[in-house]
Design a protein around this motif. Structure first.
Motif, mmCIF file in Angstrom:
data_model
loop_
_atom_site.group_PDB
_atom_site.id
_atom_site.type_symbol
_atom_site.label_atom_id
_atom_site.label_comp_id
_atom_site.label_asym_id
_atom_site.label_seq_id
_atom_site.Cartn_x
_atom_site.Cartn_y
_atom_site.Cartn_z
ATOM 1 N N GLU A 76 0.850 -1.191 0.000
ATOM 2 C CA GLU A 76 0.000 0.000 0.000
ATOM 3 C C GLU A 76 0.883 1.237 0.000
ATOM 4 O OE1 GLU A 76 -3.320 -0.023 -0.205
ATOM 5 O OE2 GLU A 76 -3.267 -2.219 -0.250
ATOM 6 N N ARG A 77 0.366 2.336 -0.477
ATOM 7 C CA ARG A 77 1.102 3.596 -0.486
ATOM 8 C C ARG A 77 1.586 3.911 0.930
ATOM 9 N NH1 ARG A 77 1.017 7.051 -4.416
ATOM 10 N NH2 ARG A 77 1.843 9.136 -4.143
ATOM 11 N N GLY A 78 2.875 4.169 1.068
ATOM 12 C CA GLY A 78 3.456 4.514 2.354
ATOM 13 C C GLY A 78 3.819 3.315 3.224
ATOM 14 N N GLU A 79 3.460 2.109 2.794
ATOM 15 C CA GLU A 79 3.792 0.923 3.586
ATOM 16 C C GLU A 79 5.301 0.653 3.526
ATOM 17 O OE1 GLU A 79 2.490 -3.786 3.934
ATOM 18 O OE2 GLU A 79 1.676 -2.563 2.324
ATOM 19 N N LYS A 80 5.895 0.306 4.663
ATOM 20 C CA LYS A 80 7.337 0.063 4.729
ATOM 21 C C LYS A 80 7.713 -1.180 3.925
ATOM 22 C CE LYS A 80 8.238 2.096 9.225
ATOM 23 N NZ LYS A 80 8.787 1.872 10.560
ATOM 24 N N HIS A 81 8.841 -1.076 3.232
ATOM 25 C CA HIS A 81 9.419 -2.224 2.534
ATOM 26 C C HIS A 81 10.887 -1.912 2.238
ATOM 27 C CE1 HIS A 81 8.200 0.457 -0.764
ATOM 28 N NE2 HIS A 81 9.110 -0.132 -1.503
ATOM 29 N N SER A 82 11.616 -2.924 1.818
ATOM 30 C CA SER A 82 13.023 -2.710 1.485
ATOM 31 C C SER A 82 13.140 -2.151 0.069
ATOM 32 C CB SER A 82 13.805 -4.019 1.602
ATOM 33 O OG SER A 82 13.294 -4.980 0.710
ATOM 34 N N VAL A 83 14.262 -1.505 -0.207
ATOM 35 C CA VAL A 83 14.509 -0.899 -1.514
ATOM 36 C C VAL A 83 15.933 -1.260 -1.937
ATOM 37 C CG1 VAL A 83 14.672 1.294 -2.774
ATOM 38 C CG2 VAL A 83 12.951 1.017 -0.989
ATOM 39 N N LEU A 84 16.116 -1.599 -3.190
ATOM 40 C CA LEU A 84 17.441 -1.902 -3.724
ATOM 41 C C LEU A 84 18.152 -0.595 -4.058
ATOM 42 C CD1 LEU A 84 19.338 -4.220 -4.603
ATOM 43 C CD2 LEU A 84 18.307 -4.050 -6.873
ATOM 44 N N ILE A 85 19.362 -0.426 -3.514
ATOM 45 C CA ILE A 85 20.111 0.823 -3.646
ATOM 46 C C ILE A 85 21.370 0.606 -4.474
ATOM 47 C CG2 ILE A 85 21.340 2.637 -2.352
ATOM 48 C CD1 ILE A 85 18.288 2.665 -1.922
ATOM 49 N N ASP A 86 21.674 1.553 -5.336
ATOM 50 C CA ASP A 86 22.907 1.557 -6.122
ATOM 51 C C ASP A 86 24.036 2.017 -5.200
ATOM 52 O OD1 ASP A 86 25.081 2.324 -7.781
ATOM 53 O OD2 ASP A 86 23.739 2.922 -9.402
ATOM 54 N N ARG A 87 25.042 1.164 -5.005
ATOM 55 C CA ARG A 87 26.150 1.498 -4.094
ATOM 56 C C ARG A 87 26.944 2.721 -4.559
ATOM 57 N NH1 ARG A 87 27.532 -2.658 -0.383
ATOM 58 N NH2 ARG A 87 26.582 -4.644 -0.920
ATOM 59 N N THR A 88 26.993 2.979 -5.867
ATOM 60 C CA THR A 88 27.821 4.079 -6.370
ATOM 61 C C THR A 88 27.234 5.452 -6.089
ATOM 62 O OG1 THR A 88 26.835 3.985 -8.578
ATOM 63 C CG2 THR A 88 28.813 2.661 -8.206
ATOM 64 N N ASN A 89 25.884 5.561 -6.056
ATOM 65 C CA ASN A 89 25.300 6.885 -5.854
ATOM 66 C C ASN A 89 24.308 6.956 -4.691
ATOM 67 O OD1 ASN A 89 22.896 5.762 -6.817
ATOM 68 N ND2 ASN A 89 23.180 6.567 -8.882
ATOM 69 N N GLY A 90 24.034 5.810 -4.041
ATOM 70 C CA GLY A 90 23.132 5.802 -2.899
ATOM 71 C C GLY A 90 21.663 5.977 -3.242
ATOM 72 N N LYS A 91 21.326 5.900 -4.523
ATOM 73 C CA LYS A 91 19.932 6.094 -4.953
ATOM 74 C C LYS A 91 19.283 4.752 -5.276
ATOM 75 C CE LYS A 91 20.861 10.638 -6.869
ATOM 76 N NZ LYS A 91 20.871 11.473 -8.065
ATOM 77 N N PRO A 92 17.934 4.705 -5.198
ATOM 78 C CA PRO A 92 17.233 3.473 -5.574
ATOM 79 C C PRO A 92 17.547 3.093 -7.023
ATOM 80 C CG PRO A 92 15.753 4.953 -4.418
ATOM 81 C CD PRO A 92 17.019 5.731 -4.695
ATOM 82 N N VAL A 93 17.642 1.790 -7.274
ATOM 83 C CA VAL A 93 17.881 1.299 -8.631
ATOM 84 C C VAL A 93 16.641 1.597 -9.464
ATOM 85 C CG1 VAL A 93 18.236 -0.802 -10.001
ATOM 86 C CG2 VAL A 93 19.478 -0.487 -7.848
#
Length: 150
Positions: free
Chosen positions: A107-124
């Motif tokens: 659901e919108r706003g529900e907590k979950h994990s996110v895959l992050i690009d190690r080089t820039n710290g942003k979501p893939v």
């Protein structure tokens, strides 16, 4: 429980892939391996899976060439499971499943994990199929062609 007949001789690449990684435990083991899990006990702790099921899935993944069982990197008497090149090739599959889950099962706003690009710290960014010209490719723009031998 008796195992069903395998699909390793199917002419469908999807069926053959599912024969190797088509149950939830196998995919979760592979996911954990991408996250750096290497030892039996760590897989069991992460997945809360019965020892006999974990043993079976690890054996299947090793036999199919997705994982390799190697001496522990710390020099102890333990063994570790590491992704082979065939296993590492599943990374886009795991990312696609992750991104589908993020977009469709929370659901919108529900907590979950996110895959992050190690080089820039942003979501893939979301993965997308593209044609030979780099244009986004929709399902309706594709078809399956049966190929005889190579």
């Amino acid at each position: 429980m008796a195992r069903s007949k395998g699909l390793s001789d199917s002419s469908c690449p999807v069926a053959r892939a599912l024969d190797v990684v088509g149950d939830r435990w196998s995919m979760l083991i592979i996911r954990d391996a991408f996250d750096g899990v290497r030892r039996f006990g760590a897989f069991q702790e992460s997945l809360l899976i019965a020892r006999n099921i974990l043993t079976d899935r690890l054996k299947q993944l090793v036999e199919s060439g997705v994982l390799d069982c190697v001496p522990a990197s710390d020099g102890s008497a333990y063994w570790e499971y590491v992704l082979t090149p065939r296993g590492k090739a599943l990374f886009p599959v795991i990312v696609t499943l992750r991104q589908w889950g993020e977009g469709n099962l929370f659901e919108r706003g529900e907590k979950h994990s996110v895959l992050i690009d190690r080089t820039n710290g942003k979501p893939v960014p979301a993965l997308a199929l593209k044609n030979a010209d780099g244009k986004a490719l929709a399902m309706e723009e594709t078809f399956v062609k049966k190929v005889e031998g190579r």
